[in-house]
Motif scaffolding. Structure first.
Motif: not given
Length: 309
Positions: A128-150
């Protein structure tokens, strides 16, 4: 009391602000997490959280304790992975979030090679194309095009995402090609809806800067849908080159306004500080960096033709 398990549970609850989410990430029940936190609070003789029916937040003692505990958990995970690296290849499950623009058309082939190289790693890939917080949503790593939110997240750039306007020859034969960015206002356009700038577009040529509102006849969060729409001759679209390159090179789409540049973005791996030296995350990120190189293969011929910079 297993102090490390209790400390690990405390760190996960502190990062997610939710006992149930922490439990899912740890693979245990909520009651186990609650018990571990209670044991830790008893051991330090102080409440670590303020709890209500809706919110969980750190107490003053918890905030001070968290900084030290997060470092301990990260260091233990790092040391464990280092010992595994000395003794064997990485193993285990890796949960990742992948941007659709890269997942469809590029990531599948790379995954096949990654599986051959690291057969002990199983991947759960959420696209998906959502900007996520990997910690909050339980991902080990997220690949995205927008800056990290934390600020607590690590960001590793992998390649530059370039964009351009394009259309099918049939549309241009019927309606003509725009010669200036403002000409787009007279055309049927279809645009990606997820950019932070919304309808505001900025294009530059040397010292010339064009800013305009371009709402688009069609807006979508799927760049692949926009490409397919353009291929039918429906209108002019703005696409990332990782999606448009093949169609541009075979002539089914024509690049437009190539003298003007749109801002670029970084495709990056974003992961928690505690995963900085995580063996599985490190293996995947380093693999992708090595395979993609300094300039991704889909951009090289476009750069050579002068269509993108």
């Amino acid at each position: 009391m297993d102090r490390f398990l209790s400390i690990e549970a405390f760190v996960r609850v502190a990062e997610t602000s939710n006992f149930a989410k922490a439990a899912r990430q740890l693979g245990v029940t909520s009651s186990v997490v609650t018990h571990r936190i209670q044991q830790l609070e008893k051991f330090v003789n102080a409440p670590l959280f303020h709890r209500t029916t809706r919110h969980v937040r750190l107490s003053d003692v918890g905030e001070a304790f968290y900084r030290e505990c997060a470092e301990v958990v990260g260091r233990v995970n790092e040391l464990t992975d280092q010992m595994r690296e000395l003794r064997a290849t990485p193993t285990g499950r890796l949960r990742i979030q992948m941007l659709p623009g890269f997942a469809l058309g590029h990531f599948g082939a790379l995954l096949a090679e990654f599986n051959r190289r690291y057969p002990g790693i199983q991947l759960d890939v959420i696209v998906n194309d959502r900007v996520v917080d990997p910690i909050e949503e339980g991902f080990d790593v997220a690949f995205q095009i927008f800056p990290a939110i934390s600020d607590s997240l690590i960001e590793r750039r992998l390649f530059t995402v370039r964009r351009l306007f394009c259309a099918a020859p049939a549309y241009l034969h019927a309606h003509g090609a725009p010669q200036h960015p403002r000409d787009l206002l007279e055309h049927t356009t279809a645009l990606y809806s997820g950019y932070p700038s919304r309808n505001r577009w900025t294009m530059t040529r040397s010292e010339e800067v064009i800013e305009m509102d371009l709402p688009g006849m069609i807006r979508s969060n799927s760049v692949h849908l926009l490409r397919d729409y353009a291929l039918t001759g429906g209108g002019i679209v703005c696409l990332p080159t990782l999606v448009a390159s093949a169609s541009l090179l075979d002539g089914s789409l024509v690049p437009l306004l190539v003298d003007y540049s749109l801002s670029t973005m970084d495709f990056a791996a974003v992961y928690p500080e505690t995963q900085r030296q995580g063996l599985k995350v490190k293996a995947l990120v380093e693999f992708l960096a090595g395979e993609l190189g300094p300039e991704p293969a889909w951009d090289v011929p476009l750069i050579e033709r002068g269509w993108v910079k």
